[in-house]
Design a protein around this motif. Structure first.
Motif, PDB file in Angstrom:
ATOM      1  N   UNK A   1       9.034   4.285   7.336  1.00 16.82           N
ATOM      2  CA  UNK A   1       8.595   5.546   7.938  1.00 16.82           C
ATOM      3  C   UNK A   1       7.509   5.321   8.979  1.00 16.82           C
ATOM      4  N   UNK A   2       6.830   4.173   8.914  1.00 20.71           N
ATOM      5  CA  UNK A   2       5.833   3.904   9.947  1.00 20.71           C
ATOM      6  C   UNK A   2       6.505   3.531  11.256  1.00 20.71           C
TER       7      UNK A   2
ATOM      8  N   UNK B   1       4.180   7.259   6.971  1.00 20.90           N
ATOM      9  CA  UNK B   1       4.310   5.846   6.625  1.00 20.90           C
ATOM     10  C   UNK B   1       3.029   5.331   6.008  1.00 20.90           C
ATOM     11  N   UNK B   2       1.897   5.715   6.608  1.00 24.67           N
ATOM     12  CA  UNK B   2       0.603   5.224   6.130  1.00 24.67           C
ATOM     13  C   UNK B   2       0.271   5.816   4.768  1.00 24.67           C
ATOM     14  N   UNK B   3       0.452   7.139   4.634  1.00 24.49           N
ATOM     15  CA  UNK B   3       0.099   7.770   3.355  1.00 24.49           C
ATOM     16  C   UNK B   3       0.950   7.213   2.229  1.00 24.49           C
ATOM     17  N   UNK B   4       2.271   7.119   2.476  1.00 23.59           N
ATOM     18  CA  UNK B   4       3.169   6.651   1.421  1.00 23.59           C
ATOM     19  C   UNK B   4       2.846   5.207   1.060  1.00 23.59           C
TER      20      UNK B   4
ATOM     21  N   UNK C   1       4.828  -6.915   8.783  1.00 26.93           N
ATOM     22  CA  UNK C   1       5.161  -6.991  10.212  1.00 26.93           C
ATOM     23  C   UNK C   1       5.640  -5.652  10.745  1.00 26.93           C
ATOM     24  N   UNK C   2       6.276  -4.840   9.875  1.00 31.71           N
ATOM     25  CA  UNK C   2       6.734  -3.532  10.332  1.00 31.71           C
ATOM     26  C   UNK C   2       5.550  -2.656  10.746  1.00 31.71           C
ATOM     27  N   UNK C   3       4.468  -2.672   9.944  1.00 31.45           N
ATOM     28  CA  UNK C   3       3.277  -1.903  10.323  1.00 31.45           C
ATOM     29  C   UNK C   3       2.713  -2.408  11.638  1.00 31.45           C
TER      30      UNK C   3
ATOM     31  N   UNK D   1       5.954  12.408  16.639  1.00 35.14           N
ATOM     32  CA  UNK D   1       4.735  11.603  16.538  1.00 35.14           C
ATOM     33  C   UNK D   1       3.923  11.952  15.298  1.00 35.14           C
ATOM     34  N   UNK D   2       3.981  13.231  14.895  1.00 34.56           N
ATOM     35  CA  UNK D   2       3.183  13.630  13.738  1.00 34.56           C
ATOM     36  C   UNK D   2       3.797  13.135  12.438  1.00 34.56           C
TER      37      UNK D   2
END
Lengths: 338, 209
Positions: free
Chosen positions: A104-105, A144-147, A261-263, A138-139
């Motif tokens: 999701x990120x 991704x970060x929260x999950x 790496x995805x982040x 964009x929102x």
């Protein structure tokens, strides 16, 4: 462009063309997606290399120079290393969401490129509400970060996720407020029309088009947008998401190998995206700065490179902000000025 | 079957499944994430109706802002799902009644026989039709006053919410940033002028010779 490709492909496939024709629009779209994503991922890889080189030079160091000529193969080696590493799942982690986090990120970071026009007609989807699309998709990136932070089931990632998402949400608002002025000036939500709107004006008629771009009439908003963009992508001097002495790597603590790496890819893809958006909204996209030179994609690329250099430059120059100062800056000054 | 119809069935199936999972998921965080999925698919359905402004606004407002805060709260609370489920069977008849009533009302509205849906002009949109522009034109001309009143009410609600939850804690050690910035160096530190070295007395200097 499509007609040219079709006339080239048709005789090549001969009798197969009949069976391919019904799914041709799908193939054509996929081809264009690949045409956008491959250069994008390559530029992400070489942006990391360039970043290390530029910051090295600014701090009177050498930077990477061992792998390949002038160190040019460094990003390839980094990518291979990350690719071959094992992805470790913490025992207490929520496995499904732990995998979903990095996906999701990066997904919104790539999906946003669908609406970015690179040159007249060079756009995957010339949507009418392009700006809205950028803001909406964009929102989603904050999920991704929260999950990731929650699914890791450990303290540092959770605090890191809280910090990062609070920062991203508040700076998204100031970016949106800055964009409203652009919309009012160009009275369109279509990104291509926003760029074309910047090609008209008093100065453009005199042959010095770069004075007609939005950055000059909207100078304060240009500053707000640029600085909020830096904060939105969690870059230095607003990079409080990571900090070796306080929250280690924030929401990415428990991630290793490709999932980390995805982040990383998402962060750099977002940086390039912000530079593209700054060029489109304020720096006239593919328009030439002076009348006697032709417009084209090379101007867009040059402007994006300049904005990216600004990102790296301030990273090498400024010390980090304190977290409460960032939130105060975002929550008070930028909203108020917006 | 038209391609749009296939898309409609895909999106609506995912919406219904996600909505069911919202109420059946054991973990409240999973439930909130399924609600996000449901919102996303509803936005896609609206997109099929060519309501692109509403669809994107739904994603921006609900998915991008409201649900993020919702997730924050759900993640930080330690919710015991078993306790929440205790009254399920007692509340089921009332809940089912409300649900059936809503389904019935929706059916009356959507079947359109009593609301003159058949009399609506056919949708014939020009190629450069912009949903956003039309909506803005309506809001700022025909419905200017209701729009302004609605925004004022929202503003009042925001301020009321802030004032209701605002309280100053006595054990709070935080400083006001303005005070921090207003500090001058001389408030914190006193600089004393001193000679860098002390001359030896003349007599002592002579003795040293």
């Amino acid at each position: 462009m499509e007609a040219a490709v079709v006339s080239f492909v048709e005789p090549l496939l001969g009798s197969f063309w009949g069976s391919i024709k019904p799914v041709w629009p799908l193939i054509w779209t996929l081809l264009r997606i690949v045409l956008i994503l491959v250069p994008l991922l390559l530029s992400v890889a070489y942006l990391t290399f360039w970043e290390r080189k530029v910051i090295g030079w600014m701090q009177v160091r050498i930077g990477p120079n061992r792998v390949g000529p002038w160190g040019l193969l460094q990003p390839i080696a980094d990518g291979l290393k990350l690719f071959l590493k094992e992805i470790i799942f913490p025992t207490a982690a929520d496995k499904k969401l732990f995998v979903l986090g990095p996906i999701l990120a990066i997904a919104p970071a790539l999906a946003l490129w669908a609406a970015i026009p690179f040159s007249p007609g060079w756009v995957l989807a010339n949507v009418d509400a392009g700006v809205l699309y950028l803001l909406a998709v964009g929102s989603v990136g904050v999920y991704g970060i929260i999950i990731a932070g929650w699914a890791s089931n450990s303290k540092f990632p959770f605090f890191g996720a809280m910090r990062a998402s609070a920062q991203m949400i508040s700076y998204e608002i100031s970016m949106g407020l800055a964009l409203i002025t652009v919309l009012m000036v160009s009275s369109s939500l279509n990104l291509t029309e926003i760029v074309v709107g910047q090609s008209k004006g008093l100065f453009a008629g005199m042959g010095v088009g770069f004075l007609s771009w939005n950055w000059l009439p909207l100078l304060p908003m240009f500053g707000v947008y640029l600085i909020s963009g830096v904060a939105e992508t969690n870059r230095a001097p607003f990079d409080v998401v990571e900090g070796e002495s306080e929250i280690v790597a924030g929401h990415m603590v428990e991630y290793s190998g490709m999932s980390f790496a995805m982040f990383f890819l998402a962060e750099y893809a977002n940086m390039i995206l912000i530079s593209a958006m700054v060029s489109i909204f304020f720096l006239g996209g593919w328009l030439s700065p002076v009348g006697f030179l032709p417009d084209g994609f090379h101007w867009m690329a040059a402007k994006m490179a300049a904005v990216l250099f600004f990102f790296l430059w301030i990273r090498a120059t400024f010390p980090r902000y304190r977290y409460d100062q960032i939130m105060r800056l975002g929550g008070f000054w930028w909203w108020a000025s917006g | 079957m038209e391609f749009k119809t296939i898309l409609f069935y895909i999106f609506s199936t995912v919406t219904v499944v996600a909505a069911l999972r919202v109420i059946t998921a054991r973990n409240p965080v999973h439930a909130a994430l399924f609600l996000v999925l449901a919102f996303f698919n509803v936005a896609a359905l609206w997109m099929l109706l060519q309501a692109e402004f509403l669809a994107l606004a739904l994603i921006m407002v609900y998915v991008g802002a409201v649900m993020v805060l919702f997730l924050f709260v759900v993640m930080m609370l330690d919710i015991n799902i078993e306790r929440v489920r205790q009254g399920f069977w007692n509340n089921l008849p009332l809940g089912a009644l409300v649900g059936l009533l809503m389904v019935g009302e929706m059916a009356v509205v959507l079947s359109g026989r009593y609301f003159g849906l058949a009399n609506l002009p056919p949708q014939n949109l020009p190629a450069d039709y912009s949903n956003t522009k039309e909506l803005a034109r309506l809001l700022y001309t025909d419905y200017a006053y209701p729009f302004e009143i609605a925004s004022v009410i929202l503003l009042v609600a925001i301020i009321a919410a802030v004032m209701l939850t605002l309280r100053s804690r006595k054990d709070n050690k935080s400083m006001h940033p303005a005070d921090q910035i207003a500090v001058k160096a001389k408030d914190r530190m006193r600089l004393v002028k001193m000679a860098p070295e002390v001359e030896l007395p003349v007599a002592a200097a002579k003795e040293g010779e």
